[in-house]
Design an enzyme around this catalytic site. Sequence first.
Site, PDB file in Angstrom:
ATOM      1  N   GLU A   1     -12.497   0.312 -10.396  1.00 30.16           N
ATOM      2  CA  GLU A   1     -11.932  -0.385 -11.021  1.00 30.16           C
ATOM      3  C   GLU A   1     -12.852  -0.651 -12.480  1.00 30.16           C
ATOM      4  O   GLU A   1     -12.274  -0.415 -13.611  1.00 30.16           O
ATOM      5  CB  GLU A   1     -11.282  -1.720 -10.610  1.00 30.16           C
ATOM      6  CG  GLU A   1     -10.483  -2.494 -10.530  1.00 30.16           C
ATOM      7  CD  GLU A   1     -10.340  -1.143  -8.110  1.00 30.16           C
ATOM      8  OE1 GLU A   1      -9.512  -1.029  -8.131  1.00 30.16           O
ATOM      9  OE2 GLU A   1     -11.926  -1.647  -7.707  1.00 30.16           O
TER      10      GLU A   1
ATOM     11  N   GLU B   1       1.120  -1.132  -0.242  1.00 32.11           N
ATOM     12  CA  GLU B   1      -0.029  -0.276  -0.125  1.00 32.11           C
ATOM     13  C   GLU B   1       1.147   1.233   0.172  1.00 32.11           C
ATOM     14  O   GLU B   1       0.613   1.979  -0.599  1.00 32.11           O
ATOM     15  CB  GLU B   1      -1.084  -0.250   1.250  1.00 32.11           C
ATOM     16  CG  GLU B   1      -2.508  -1.206   1.300  1.00 32.11           C
ATOM     17  CD  GLU B   1      -3.333  -1.441   0.241  1.00 32.11           C
ATOM     18  OE1 GLU B   1      -3.151   0.388  -0.151  1.00 32.11           O
ATOM     19  OE2 GLU B   1      -3.796  -1.853   0.161  1.00 32.11           O
TER      20      GLU B   1
ATOM     21  N   THR C   1      -1.107   1.423 -10.142  1.00 32.19           N
ATOM     22  CA  THR C   1      -2.484   0.185  -9.405  1.00 32.19           C
ATOM     23  C   THR C   1      -3.423   1.393  -9.173  1.00 32.19           C
ATOM     24  O   THR C   1      -4.578   0.919  -8.521  1.00 32.19           O
ATOM     25  CB  THR C   1      -2.316  -0.851  -9.338  1.00 32.19           C
ATOM     26  OG1 THR C   1      -3.512  -1.316  -9.225  1.00 32.19           O
ATOM     27  CG2 THR C   1      -1.568  -0.907  -7.555  1.00 32.19           C
TER      28      THR C   1
END
Length: 600
Positions: free
Chosen positions: A394, A117, A497
């Site tokens: 997403e 993270e 990402t």
Amino acid sequence: MPFRLLIPLGLLCALLPLHHGAPGPDGTAPDPAHYRERVKAMFYHAYDSYLENAFPFDELRPLTCDGHDTWGSFSLTLIDALDTLLILGNVSEFQRVIEVLQDNVDFDIDVNASVFETNIRVVGGLLSAHLLSKKAGVEVEAGWPCSPKTPPRSQALGIYQNCPWGTVQRGDPCFCLGSSFSNCSAFQTPTGMPYGTVNLLHGVNPGETPVTCTAGIGTFIVEFATLSSLTGDPVFEDVARVALMRLWESRSDIGLVGNHIDVLTGKWVAQDAGIGAGVDSYFEYLVKGAILLQDEKLMAMFLEYNKAIRNYTRFDDWYLWVQMYKGTVSMPVFQSLEAYWPGLQSLIGDIDNAMRTFLNYYTVWKQFGGLPEFYNIPQGYTVEKREGYPLRPELIESAMYLYRATGDPTLLELGRDAVESIEKISKVECGFATIKDLRDHKLDNRMESFFLAETVKYLYLLFDPTNFIHNNGSTFDAVITPYGECILGAGGYIFNTEAHPIDPAALHCCRRLKEEQWEVEDLMREFYSLKRNRSKFQKKTVSSGPWEPPAGPGTLFSPENHDQARERKPAKQKVPLLSCPSQPFTSKLALLGQVFLDSS
């Protein structure tokens, strides 16, 4: 010689001018200008609420109008939102936030942080902001975007301070934001695959679990290769590549990887294979790393995985979970995190399959007004205790990629539905709240940082076809660096990402002439290694010195791995998401913090 970036077909499609398709079923397509302004208003409602109620904490709690720390006490939402500000055109706030972060954020703290993270959100966010600083009117040092040998504090965002932001010590393959270089050892394992958690001040805790999820091992090449390119130190890219290769070597005979692995032994702990939580960004980074670095080996690895995924996990354009060695279905669910897959397919030019899968996922959105974390495909309904939707990006991300490639108005309709449902269900006085249960639209007291970093950003880019991110090369900046003139900002940005854009031209610029430097340093390292070994042979004792990379089988700098690690030099190559829990996993499968026992 002008810089020519070689781009795969899928990304090339994304850079071509749009060709708008026919209107939607109701006869009209959503008006991009109208929804672009609505998305901008969404961003500022959430962003201003964070500043007023939660800063300097990591995240906003929108129901109680206060803040809390989640991933390390970094003022995380501010870092994650930084490049979104520039994409929305707010140059003055971008400049102000840089000063705020320099004055208020400290990484040299006694905090246990997720390696995964922290990399995607903090490292990715600051790298992106560094590369966008000149575009935002920030005064940058001579030689920007490349780093001088000893980067001054005034370097945009102080990005090289305190490892990897400080002067990087060569040969120190640690993941570190604090000052404890020698103890920061997430990647110092027998396999080269990193631990999932590291203390920013003290390094890996002695009792840290060796079990890490696949994504937590394979999601570093974009950020770490960028660090290596900008600093001239190959160690970051080297450790990321070794981790990728270890996963590749650990795949099953049918070509699949599991969900969690022991980084000390290389044995799979959770053997369920799929494209979703715990695995997702590993596949994403093989493709994006291949494009960013023009690396045909990474792309070849993904294409091999893609064959196995299609052979064993795809059913009617859905992707299920299967046993990695047998290919038998173990969990017939769709997860919201899997919705990145159509966007990834578009990057390799597989548009038809991408659209079919996207439309499957879109039907789930229309059923609930969002994507539940888990959706039982045979039953057509949510999975118990996984009915929530934390405003994940997403599916919107995939819509943005596919719209750039096709111009299909159905993709704008998803964007419209997302804006309408998020505003109707999640908007509260102090921001936007996670949907705790899509069945009754109850809310949870959290607004995760990715809402501003990803969800809003992808929505805005979907409705803003002329944004600089979509540049097709018609405009660019010519920058003079110690390595000559570089062409920057010409487009082809690669999103990490967490949706932080990286300019591949900047990496190309900073890597030039570095290969010769690295070869000289390799020779010097070998020379001193021989000298040191000779000294040990002649004397029974030697004085201790600075930390040196470990040697031996399975380590990055062992002889059998040295040549492989250096293969990633750009001159020798042609062309062509999820948090990881830190507890042992003795069950069959663990996803998103929930353990699925064999009897479940």
